[in-house]
Structure formats: C-alpha cells, structure tokens
Enzyme design. Structure first.
Site, mmCIF file in Angstrom:
data_model
loop_
_atom_site.group_PDB
_atom_site.id
_atom_site.type_symbol
_atom_site.label_atom_id
_atom_site.label_comp_id
_atom_site.label_asym_id
_atom_site.label_seq_id
_atom_site.Cartn_x
_atom_site.Cartn_y
_atom_site.Cartn_z
ATOM 1 C CG HIS A 97 -1.908 0.957 1.404
ATOM 2 N ND1 HIS A 97 -1.664 2.264 1.754
ATOM 3 C CD2 HIS A 97 -3.254 0.856 1.242
ATOM 4 C CE1 HIS A 97 -2.817 2.914 1.797
ATOM 5 N NE2 HIS A 97 -3.802 2.091 1.484
ATOM 6 C CG ASP B 161 0.766 -2.567 6.268
ATOM 7 O OD1 ASP B 161 -0.207 -2.782 7.023
ATOM 8 O OD2 ASP B 161 0.662 -1.961 5.196
ATOM 9 C CD GLN C 199 -6.567 -4.610 4.123
ATOM 10 O OE1 GLN C 199 -7.498 -5.411 4.218
ATOM 11 N NE2 GLN C 199 -6.762 -3.313 4.002
ATOM 12 C CE LYS D 31 -7.303 -0.789 6.559
ATOM 13 N NZ LYS D 31 -7.903 -0.238 5.334
ATOM 14 C CB CYS E 297 -3.760 3.296 -1.619
ATOM 15 S SG CYS E 297 -4.962 4.560 -1.293
#
Lengths: 138, 410
Positions: B127, B204, B207, B230, B368
């Site tokens: 991202h 990261d 997700q 999220k 993104c």
C-alpha cells in the site's frame, strides 16, 4: 439556444425516466456516442486526473465561440462529460464563464460531482471555466 | 451441511445496526470491508459509555473519572498485547493507525539507525503507506530502496528476495496481507531471512489482523502495526508493536506532554515505554472501544470468522469465474477474503457506480497500490472484500449485479 435552455432541455429529457437504470443507460449511451479525442490529444497537458478515472479536455476558438472536446476512460464519466460539452461548448467565453450549472443536480447526478477524488468531473468544470476566462482576455 | 452454518449469521448481522438499511431502495450489501469494517453495537456502546460516564484525561488526575479512564485505556493495552502475542505491554504503543505506526518507525528507528548507502527492502504488493514513508527516508538519507517483485498469481517472488538480501540491508518492511489482492505473505520466512543478514523487519498488519491469528513472538517480528477500524473497531486508532530493546534504543517520535519524565529548559528526560512514544492526550475513547472490538471477535471465535470468510471467498471466486470476460487479479494459494477482479472492456469505476445503484458497495480503483496495478498492466480493479457478517445471498447479489452491469454497459 442559451446555456440555460440546453440545461432545461436535458432536465426535461431526464424527467421521462422513472428508473435509475434507464437514466444510467441513457448516460452510458451518450458516453459511447461522444466522439472523444484522438490518442495524440490525450496528452499530459490535456489531462484532468481523478482518483479512479482520467478525463482529457481540449478547447479551441471557433469564431467568437469556445468549442470543447473531451474524453474519459470510464463510460459513465464520459456520458456526463458529453452532457457538459452539450451545455457549454459553442458558446461565447463570457457566457461560459458566467454560467451556473444546475442541471447535474436536477437530474440527480450531483453525487458524481461531489466525489472530488474519484473522478475528474469537478476539475473538468473548473477547467472549462478557466478556458473561458482565459479566452475572454485574449 | 449448508454453507452458512459456521457462524450464527443472523445473530451476527443483528449486532451491526448499519447493515439494516436500504440503498437506492435495495438492501445494503457491504463488500468494502478491506477499506473499513462496520462496527458492532458493543463497540458503539463502548464509545457512548465512555463519553457518558468516564471521560477524563488519563495518567494525570487523581480523581475517580481519571482513574476509570486510565484503567480502561490501559486495559485495552493489555488486550492488544494478548491479541498480538506480545511479551509485555511496554511493547504496545497506541497510534492513530497503521500509517502512523509505519511513519513512527521510519522517522525514529529509520533516521537513527539507517545510513547512506544502506538498503531498505519493501515489496511490490505494498500500500502507498508502506512505500512513501520509506521513500521519504531514503531520499533524506541517501538510502537505496529495493522491491521484492510480484508473480502473476500476486505472490512475492521469494527467490528474488533471497538475492536482494545482503549485509547492506538494514530494514525490510512488507505487509502481512495485501490490501488489493488479499495475498497472505510468508512473513515468518521473510523475517527469519532478514534477521540472518542482520536486518530488522516491520510488518504492516492492517489487512491481516481481522482475518489471521497474530503472534508477533512466533513470527519474531521487530515491528508490527495495525488499525482498529479494519477489525470492527473505531477509526483513528491503532497500535504499533515493537520489540522492547528496539523501542528503547529509538529516539522519541513527537515531543509533548505524557512522553516526558522531567522537563527543564536545559534538558528533558523522556518517559519510559510505551509512554515515550505517546505524546499528547491520546484518542482515549477510541482506544477504550478497541477492546470491545477485540472481545467481539473473540466472542465469535477467530477461527470461525476465518472459516466463514474463507467459505464466502471460495463461493464468490467460483461464481465470479463463471462471468464471461472476468479475470481474477490475485490468485495466491494463501489469501484472505478479498476478491479483486477486472472485466474485459469495462472500466472499474463504471462497475462501482452501477453496483452502488444496486445497493452493493465495493471498492474500485487502484486501492492505493499504483505500482501493483502497473505490474498487472491494469488501471485498477473491482474489489469485493468479505467480513464475518456477509452472507452467501449477498455474494449472489453481487454476481447478479455484475451480470446486470455487463448488460447495461454492453
């Protein structure tokens, strides 16, 4: 016809549709029929960047009037672009610069102008007016 | 068994008031969960309760409200520690979200420990929020940025990763799960290999956390960031996990209240972990409500959530592939419930606009991840991402919608 007369005409056309799908099919059809721009005119200079789809806009003077040509890679945007051209193209720079676009709201398409990041339409209207202002000065 | 038996779907749907509405006269189908999930009533009530009864600034006042607010704030820290499998609450720093966590590491660890001529590795699946902070750092310090390429299935090319690794590499930052394609990256392997050359690894987790069990100690991650919104929690809050030794060696990120021990005009000494990285009054209410989100997921069972989502993904993928001209983007062997696709001759934005009119919310565009879209030579995709409250019937609505959209645009 004046800019406002054309806007009123479009509003009347849309009044016939009672279903969202008919409305969009009409816009899609207009998008497909718009001649668009040849590839060599889809330049960085003419581009109006949106987050999701690009719009290209070209302007030139025809006598006293300003003529617009435009294109987009998304067909619904292209249909809306086609209506903007129908309303604004072929009028004097003064008329264009002073125009107030109310038809988009009236035909229930204002959400496409509100999503500033997702398509280049808002910037396109601004750019059309900028051309008109610039041509008023020359 | 029928496909929906894994979880009590009607009971779960009743927990999410936002789902019970119509868009353009049709029942809402919300398939934009990878952008943000909807919030269960337990989370909404936690926010409401905090402002109605407990609101106070934390770690300072000695009055009852301040104590309650501080207790609840710190209780979330403990819940996050457990959620991530961290060794200690000192290693849990509250942030505004994943982006904030990545920027914190780039600005503190990156600035202090990575030097001109060193290398940072990211991946082609990232991202923008896991690209730009490193680019900014690289530009400032003269560091070289290397990228692990992505294969046609949307997986990282681990052979090239092996080749990229060297003593020059000081940091590797990759996502656990790709937001655009759903690919689950082999982060444990990525971390072990990076450690072998002496590099630290930032993951990261934006997700991943709503779909996978996370154990930062088992992964041996040096940094792990995620966002509450999220995983059914509020927006504007997230957490950064960092190994204690690293966090202690890092300079503070922002200066201000809370992060100090003693301030004089000559010299300021900094507070201990984790407060050293939490300058200013934090987002107390949302931190408090994050705990309710974690508890909500636990109350259903994280394995059940994953199984339900997986079932939806399998079903959706099968159905989508039957649509003529449709091509899945991202067919990794290991992926979470993200179905990203393109339909020949149709711009994703047109699909999104028409599906919205049919009451189906999907994400369209480049997500993104512009470099990734370029890799697949596409403008963008249409992405349907599934959460615990989604159903087979909703997938059917998407499929029917796509047939309709195709007909309208033909």
């Amino acid at each position: 016809m004046t800019i406002n007369e054309i806007q009123d005409e479009i509003i009347e056309e849309f009044a016939l549709f009672d279903d969202w799908a008919d409305k969009y099919e009409y816009i899609i059809d207009m998008g497909k029929k718009l001649k668009g721009l040849p590839e060599d005119q889809k330049t960085e200079d003419n581009i109006i960047k949106g987050c999701q789809s690009r719009v290209w806009l070209n302007a030139h003077k025809d006598g006293e009037n300003l003529v617009f040509e435009a294109d987009s890679e998304a067909v619904i945007v292209k249909g809306l672009v086609s209506m903007l051209i129908r309303v604004l193209s072929g009028h004097s720079p003064k008329e264009i610069a002073e125009s107030e676009l109310y038809f988009i709201d009236q035909i229930g398409m204002s959400q496409h102008l509100a999503q500033t990041r997702s398509n280049g339409l808002v910037s396109m209207v601004k750019q059309m007016k900028n051309y008109a202002i610039a041509y008023q000065l020359v | 068994m029928t496909l929906t038996e894994i979880v009590d779907i009607q009971k779960i749907r009743a927990d999410f008031p936002v789902l019970d509405q119509e868009i353009n006269g049709k029942k809402l189908v919300y398939f934009d969960n990878a952008a943000t999930t909807q919030k269960p009533i337990a989370v909404i009530n936690a926010l409401k309760h905090y402002y109605e009864f407990d609101n106070a600034n934390i770690h300072r006042g000695i009055h009852t409200l301040a104590e309650r607010a501080t207790r609840d704030f710190e209780a979330t820290r403990e819940a996050v520690r457990k959620f991530l499998g961290a060794a200690s609450t000192e290693e849990i720093i509250f942030t505004s979200g994943t982006t904030n966590g990545i920027n914190l590491v780039a600005s503190t660890y990156g600035r202090k420990f990575i030097k001109e001529g060193d290398e940072i590795i990211i991946s082609g699946l990232e991202h923008h929020s896991n690209i730009v902070p490193w680019q900014m750092l690289c530009e400032e310090k003269g560091i070289n940025l290397k990228v692990i390429p992505v294969n046609d299935r949307g997986e990282l090319d681990m052979e090239v990763y092996d080749q990229l690794l060297s003593e020059k590499v000081k940091l590797v930052s990759v996502n656990h799960v790709s937001n655009a394609l759903g690919t689950i990256n082999p982060v444990k392997e990525i971390i072990a290999k990076a450690h072998a050359v002496g590099a630290v690894v930032m993951i990261d987790g934006a997700q991943a956390t709503s779909h996978l069990d996370i154990d930062v100690q088992d992964l041996d991650a040096d940094f792990y960031a995620f966002s509450a919104h999220k995983l059914y929690g509020p927006t504007g809050v997230g957490a950064l996990y960092g190994k204690k030794a690293l966090l202690e060696a890092m300079p503070p990120y922002m200066g201000g209240g809370e992060m100090i021990k003693e301030v004089t005009f000559e010299k300021t000494t900094y507070n201990e972990l984790p407060y050293k990285f939490e300058a200013g009054t934090p987002n107390i209410a949302d931190v408090v409500a994050l705990k309710a989100a974690l508890e909500y997921m636990d109350s259903i069972g994280r394995d059940k959530i994953a199984a339900h989502e997986d079932m939806l993904l399998q079903y959706a993928t099968e159905q989508l592939l039957q649509i003529e001209g449709l091509r899945m983007i991202g067919e990794a062997k290991n992926k979470v419930s993200v179905a990203s696709f393109v339909i020949e001759g149709i711009h994703p934005q047109d699909i999104g606009v028409l599906l919205d009119n049919l009451g189906v919310a999907v994400r369209t565009g480049h997500h993104c991840t512009q470099p990734l879209m370029k890799r697949f030579n596409i403008l963008g995709t249409t992405r349907a991402s599934f959460a615990v409250y989604n159903t087979i019937e909703e997938v059917d609505r998407l499929i029917a919608g796509l047939h309709r959209v195709k007909k309208m645009l033909a």
